[in-house]
Every structure is written in C-alpha cells, then in structure tokens.
Design a protein around this motif. Structure first.
Motif, PDB file in Angstrom:
ATOM      1  N   ILE A 185       0.867  -1.185   0.000  1.00 19.98           N
ATOM      2  CA  ILE A 185       0.000   0.000   0.000  1.00 19.98           C
ATOM      3  C   ILE A 185       0.902   1.231   0.000  1.00 19.98           C
ATOM      4  CG2 ILE A 185      -1.838   1.213   1.245  1.00 19.98           C
ATOM      5  CD1 ILE A 185      -2.758  -1.567   0.555  1.00 19.98           C
ATOM      6  N   PHE A 186       0.573   2.211  -0.828  1.00 18.30           N
ATOM      7  CA  PHE A 186       1.334   3.463  -0.871  1.00 18.30           C
ATOM      8  C   PHE A 186       0.444   4.574  -0.301  1.00 18.30           C
ATOM      9  CE2 PHE A 186       4.705   2.850  -4.446  1.00 18.30           C
ATOM     10  CZ  PHE A 186       4.859   1.508  -4.138  1.00 18.30           C
ATOM     11  N   ILE A 187       0.961   5.286   0.706  1.00 16.80           N
ATOM     12  CA  ILE A 187       0.162   6.362   1.310  1.00 16.80           C
ATOM     13  C   ILE A 187       0.992   7.652   1.451  1.00 16.80           C
ATOM     14  CG2 ILE A 187      -1.211   4.718   2.671  1.00 16.80           C
ATOM     15  CD1 ILE A 187       0.308   5.746   5.181  1.00 16.80           C
ATOM     16  N   SER A 188       0.269   8.758   1.649  1.00 13.17           N
ATOM     17  CA  SER A 188       0.943  10.029   1.965  1.00 13.17           C
ATOM     18  C   SER A 188       0.292  10.736   3.148  1.00 13.17           C
ATOM     19  CB  SER A 188       0.896  10.992   0.770  1.00 13.17           C
ATOM     20  OG  SER A 188       1.512  10.440  -0.353  1.00 13.17           O
ATOM     21  N   GLY A 189      -0.881  10.280   3.574  1.00 10.99           N
ATOM     22  CA  GLY A 189      -1.621  11.075   4.567  1.00 10.99           C
ATOM     23  C   GLY A 189      -2.290  10.249   5.644  1.00 10.99           C
ATOM     24  N   THR A 190      -3.567  10.504   5.815  1.00 15.09           N
ATOM     25  CA  THR A 190      -4.343   9.942   6.926  1.00 15.09           C
ATOM     26  C   THR A 190      -4.402   8.420   6.924  1.00 15.09           C
ATOM     27  OG1 THR A 190      -5.720  11.843   6.497  1.00 15.09           O
ATOM     28  CG2 THR A 190      -6.525  10.315   8.135  1.00 15.09           C
ATOM     29  N   LEU A 228       3.374  -4.754   3.074  1.00 22.53           N
ATOM     30  CA  LEU A 228       4.280  -3.603   3.084  1.00 22.53           C
ATOM     31  C   LEU A 228       3.488  -2.317   2.913  1.00 22.53           C
ATOM     32  CD1 LEU A 228       7.300  -2.646   2.777  1.00 22.53           C
ATOM     33  CD2 LEU A 228       7.027  -2.995   0.322  1.00 22.53           C
ATOM     34  N   VAL A 229       3.918  -1.258   3.617  1.00 22.08           N
ATOM     35  CA  VAL A 229       3.356   0.070   3.342  1.00 22.08           C
ATOM     36  C   VAL A 229       4.522   0.996   3.039  1.00 22.08           C
ATOM     37  CG1 VAL A 229       3.203   0.693   5.806  1.00 22.08           C
ATOM     38  CG2 VAL A 229       1.855   1.952   4.134  1.00 22.08           C
ATOM     39  N   ILE A 230       4.321   1.779   1.990  1.00 22.69           N
ATOM     40  CA  ILE A 230       5.356   2.727   1.563  1.00 22.69           C
ATOM     41  C   ILE A 230       4.769   4.127   1.633  1.00 22.69           C
ATOM     42  CG2 ILE A 230       6.537   3.561  -0.536  1.00 22.69           C
ATOM     43  CD1 ILE A 230       7.207   0.666  -1.171  1.00 22.69           C
ATOM     44  N   SER A 231       5.571   5.070   2.126  1.00 25.66           N
ATOM     45  CA  SER A 231       5.109   6.463   2.145  1.00 25.66           C
ATOM     46  C   SER A 231       6.227   7.381   1.672  1.00 25.66           C
ATOM     47  CB  SER A 231       4.677   6.859   3.562  1.00 25.66           C
ATOM     48  OG  SER A 231       4.234   8.207   3.548  1.00 25.66           O
ATOM     49  N   ASN A 232       5.827   8.479   1.061  1.00 25.53           N
ATOM     50  CA  ASN A 232       6.800   9.509   0.680  1.00 25.53           C
ATOM     51  C   ASN A 232       6.884  10.594   1.760  1.00 25.53           C
ATOM     52  OD1 ASN A 232       4.192  10.380   0.129  1.00 25.53           O
ATOM     53  ND2 ASN A 232       4.871  11.830  -1.411  1.00 25.53           N
ATOM     54  N   ILE A 233       6.045  10.454   2.802  1.00 24.89           N
ATOM     55  CA  ILE A 233       5.998  11.457   3.874  1.00 24.89           C
ATOM     56  C   ILE A 233       6.266  10.742   5.197  1.00 24.89           C
ATOM     57  CG2 ILE A 233       4.473  13.138   5.067  1.00 24.89           C
ATOM     58  CD1 ILE A 233       4.715  13.977   2.204  1.00 24.89           C
ATOM     59  N   LYS A 267       5.937  11.755   8.156  1.00 19.38           N
ATOM     60  CA  LYS A 267       4.978  12.032   9.236  1.00 19.38           C
ATOM     61  C   LYS A 267       3.554  11.647   8.840  1.00 19.38           C
ATOM     62  CE  LYS A 267       7.234  15.316  12.180  1.00 19.38           C
ATOM     63  NZ  LYS A 267       8.355  16.075  11.655  1.00 19.38           N
ATOM     64  N   ALA A 268       3.393  10.896   7.772  1.00 20.81           N
ATOM     65  CA  ALA A 268       2.039  10.513   7.340  1.00 20.81           C
ATOM     66  C   ALA A 268       1.313   9.819   8.497  1.00 20.81           C
ATOM     67  CB  ALA A 268       2.118   9.593   6.129  1.00 20.81           C
ATOM     68  N   LYS A 269       0.141  10.343   8.832  1.00 21.57           N
ATOM     69  CA  LYS A 269      -0.593   9.813   9.992  1.00 21.57           C
ATOM     70  C   LYS A 269      -0.870   8.321   9.852  1.00 21.57           C
ATOM     71  CE  LYS A 269      -3.129  13.799  11.689  1.00 21.57           C
ATOM     72  NZ  LYS A 269      -4.401  14.500  11.526  1.00 21.57           N
ATOM     73  N   GLY A 270      -1.174   7.916   8.638  1.00 23.58           N
ATOM     74  CA  GLY A 270      -1.567   6.529   8.396  1.00 23.58           C
ATOM     75  C   GLY A 270      -0.485   5.517   8.722  1.00 23.58           C
ATOM     76  N   LEU A 271       0.760   5.990   8.854  1.00 24.64           N
ATOM     77  CA  LEU A 271       1.843   5.044   9.142  1.00 24.64           C
ATOM     78  C   LEU A 271       1.657   4.365  10.497  1.00 24.64           C
ATOM     79  CD1 LEU A 271       4.897   6.976   7.682  1.00 24.64           C
ATOM     80  CD2 LEU A 271       3.947   4.816   6.847  1.00 24.64           C
ATOM     81  N   LYS A 272       0.855   4.984  11.359  1.00 26.91           N
ATOM     82  CA  LYS A 272       0.644   4.369  12.683  1.00 26.91           C
ATOM     83  C   LYS A 272      -0.005   2.982  12.552  1.00 26.91           C
ATOM     84  CE  LYS A 272      -3.809   6.511  13.598  1.00 26.91           C
ATOM     85  NZ  LYS A 272      -4.387   7.774  13.841  1.00 26.91           N
ATOM     86  N   ASN A 318       1.329  -4.573  12.625  1.00 30.88           N
ATOM     87  CA  ASN A 318       2.541  -5.325  12.355  1.00 30.88           C
ATOM     88  C   ASN A 318       2.844  -5.483  10.860  1.00 30.88           C
ATOM     89  OD1 ASN A 318       4.762  -6.571  13.282  1.00 30.88           O
ATOM     90  ND2 ASN A 318       3.812  -8.594  13.543  1.00 30.88           N
ATOM     91  N   ILE A 319       2.791  -4.372  10.168  1.00 29.56           N
ATOM     92  CA  ILE A 319       3.059  -4.377   8.723  1.00 29.56           C
ATOM     93  C   ILE A 319       4.369  -3.616   8.495  1.00 29.56           C
ATOM     94  CG2 ILE A 319       2.249  -3.478   6.487  1.00 29.56           C
ATOM     95  CD1 ILE A 319      -0.629  -3.900   7.638  1.00 29.56           C
ATOM     96  N   LYS A 320       5.211  -4.192   7.679  1.00 27.88           N
ATOM     97  CA  LYS A 320       6.504  -3.554   7.407  1.00 27.88           C
ATOM     98  C   LYS A 320       6.293  -2.200   6.741  1.00 27.88           C
ATOM     99  CE  LYS A 320      10.931  -4.736   5.523  1.00 27.88           C
ATOM    100  NZ  LYS A 320      11.764  -5.871   5.251  1.00 27.88           N
ATOM    101  N   LYS A 321       7.000  -1.170   7.205  1.00 25.08           N
ATOM    102  CA  LYS A 321       6.835   0.147   6.581  1.00 25.08           C
ATOM    103  C   LYS A 321       8.171   0.680   6.101  1.00 25.08           C
ATOM    104  CE  LYS A 321       7.514   3.278  10.382  1.00 25.08           C
ATOM    105  NZ  LYS A 321       7.006   4.057  11.456  1.00 25.08           N
ATOM    106  N   LYS A 322       8.097   1.472   5.051  1.00 25.01           N
ATOM    107  CA  LYS A 322       9.332   2.058   4.510  1.00 25.01           C
ATOM    108  C   LYS A 322       9.001   3.452   3.984  1.00 25.01           C
ATOM    109  CE  LYS A 322      13.560   0.930   3.411  1.00 25.01           C
ATOM    110  NZ  LYS A 322      14.644   0.988   4.034  1.00 25.01           N
ATOM    111  N   ILE A 323       9.862   4.414   4.346  1.00 25.22           N
ATOM    112  CA  ILE A 323       9.642   5.789   3.888  1.00 25.22           C
ATOM    113  C   ILE A 323      10.717   6.159   2.870  1.00 25.22           C
ATOM    114  CG2 ILE A 323       9.627   8.219   4.644  1.00 25.22           C
ATOM    115  CD1 ILE A 323       8.709   6.401   7.385  1.00 25.22           C
ATOM    116  N   PHE A 324      10.284   6.742   1.793  1.00 26.35           N
ATOM    117  CA  PHE A 324      11.217   7.170   0.749  1.00 26.35           C
ATOM    118  C   PHE A 324      10.992   8.645   0.483  1.00 26.35           C
ATOM    119  CE2 PHE A 324      10.657   2.657  -0.082  1.00 26.35           C
ATOM    120  CZ  PHE A 324      11.940   2.241  -0.400  1.00 26.35           C
ATOM    121  N   ASN A 325      12.049   9.463   0.594  1.00 26.21           N
ATOM    122  CA  ASN A 325      11.816  10.830   0.136  1.00 26.21           C
ATOM    123  C   ASN A 325      12.220  10.893  -1.337  1.00 26.21           C
ATOM    124  OD1 ASN A 325      14.492  11.803  -0.242  1.00 26.21           O
ATOM    125  ND2 ASN A 325      14.698  12.027   1.966  1.00 26.21           N
TER     126      ASN A 325
END
Ligand code: GRF
Length: 192
Positions: free
Chosen positions: A14-19, A41-46, A48-53, A59-66
């Motif tokens: 899942i790719f997210i940027s926000g809530t 897996l969850v990927i975000s470009n932000i 501080k994206a709230k949804g990363l919580k 228990n889902i792997k997360k990765k942030i990429f700027n």
C-alpha cells in the motif's frame, strides 16, 4: 473463485501520503476469509504521514522514501518490492506521481482510488471543483494506474448525490465513507 489461503494470497503493498483511512480499511479487508490480498508492506513519501501508525498497530513492514531523486528512489522501491515478493500495489492517497517506467514494471498491477466520478475531475481539489460547478452528483472511482494521471481503465465507481447544503468538507466525508466500501469491492471484482 477458489478460496485463497494465507500462502497464496496476493502480496500487496500500500502506498500512502496522509491519513491512511483507506489503508486501514484495506487492512481490515485483508483479514476477512474471502479476501484475495495480504498486506505485506506500506510505503510512504511522507515520514509524518498519519496513516503510518497502522503499520505498527497491525505489524506491517513500513518504509519511507523521500523522492528527492525520483529515478533513484523508484529503483530502490522496485528492489524492495522484489525482495518482499510484492505482486499487487494499491495507492491510497499517495501524492507522488510514479514514472511511466515504474508503472510499466507493474503493468496492470497498480490500482488507485480517486474521489470523483472519473473521467471528471482528475487531479487535486475535486470536491471544491464539484461544489463550484454546482454538480448534482459526485462519487469515487477505483481504476488501474497508467502513465497518464487518473486516466487508467475504470474498475468500479460509486455515485452519490451532492446537495445544496454540501461543502467540500461534508462532501469529502460522504465520499470517503463510500471509498471504504468501494475499494474492497473493486479488488474482489478484479480477482473473482
Ligand atoms: C482519498 O479521498 C482518496 O480518494 C484520495 O486521497 C484520499 C486519501 O484518504 N486519493 P486516506 O489517506 O485514505 O484517508
């Protein structure tokens, strides 16, 4: 459709940027018996994206990429997707445009949810534009992602009435509620 077991479910990123309300909703959907997906897996470009919580919570792997250097970033993401054996991607409010090259690598395997009745109101500020134009209807669309913004083949849509009392905030709330029904339904439609 044959019942998919935990082992043969589609490994999804899942790719997210926000809530991340759609992310959370798809996590719920990935836990029901007949679901075709597992969320790995969850990927975000932000960062501080709230949804990363929800990554920690479920228990889902997360990765942030700027995305400072898009080309390199996309290369890194492709490597990670390969490593994690991801074969399906759901964009959930992901505000970064992916390159044609990236999309080609996952051709037909990336879907997105957009808060309008596409092909109307591609891009941003959909609710504001719907209200300004005094449209009687709006809604949401799940579609395949192609190199052209919000233009890939439509999988499913939900139409709702816009009333004279609606403003962009009330409309976005109404539509988000429908998005949470539509996204799982569209995934079921693809894999049934
Ligand atoms: C949703 O309205 C979605 O249609 C759009 O971005 C918003 C994301 O909301 N692409 P959330 O982060 O899933 O709550």
């Amino acid at each position: 459709m044959e019942q998919l077991t935990g082992l043969n479910k589609l490994k999804t990123a899942i790719f997210i940027s926000g809530t991340g309300s759609n992310f959370r909703n798809l996590i719920k959907f990935s836990k029901i018996k007949k679901t075709p997906i597992s969320i790995n897996l969850v990927i975000s470009n932000i960062n501080k994206a709230k949804g990363l919580k929800y990554a920690a919570q479920f228990n889902i792997k997360k990765k942030i990429f700027n995305f400072q250097n898009n080309k390199n970033t996309e290369k890194e993401i492709l490597l990670l997707l390969k490593k994690e054996k991801i074969n399906f991607i759901c964009l959930c409010g992901f505000m970064q445009i992916l390159s044609k090259n990236f999309i080609k690598k996952f051709d037909g395997k990336i879907i997105n949810i957009h808060p309008s009745l596409l092909p109307k109101y591609k891009g941003l500020n959909t609710h504001r534009r719907v209200i300004a134009n005094k449209d009687k209807f709006s809604g949401c669309t799940v579609h395949y992602v192609t190199g052209k913004l919000d233009s890939g083949k439509i999988i499913m849509q939900k139409k709702i009435a816009v009333t004279g009392k609606d403003d962009p905030i009330s409309l976005s709330k109404k539509i988000l509620k429908q998005e949470h029904r539509l996204y799982p339904a569209a995934i079921m439609k693809i894999f049934r």
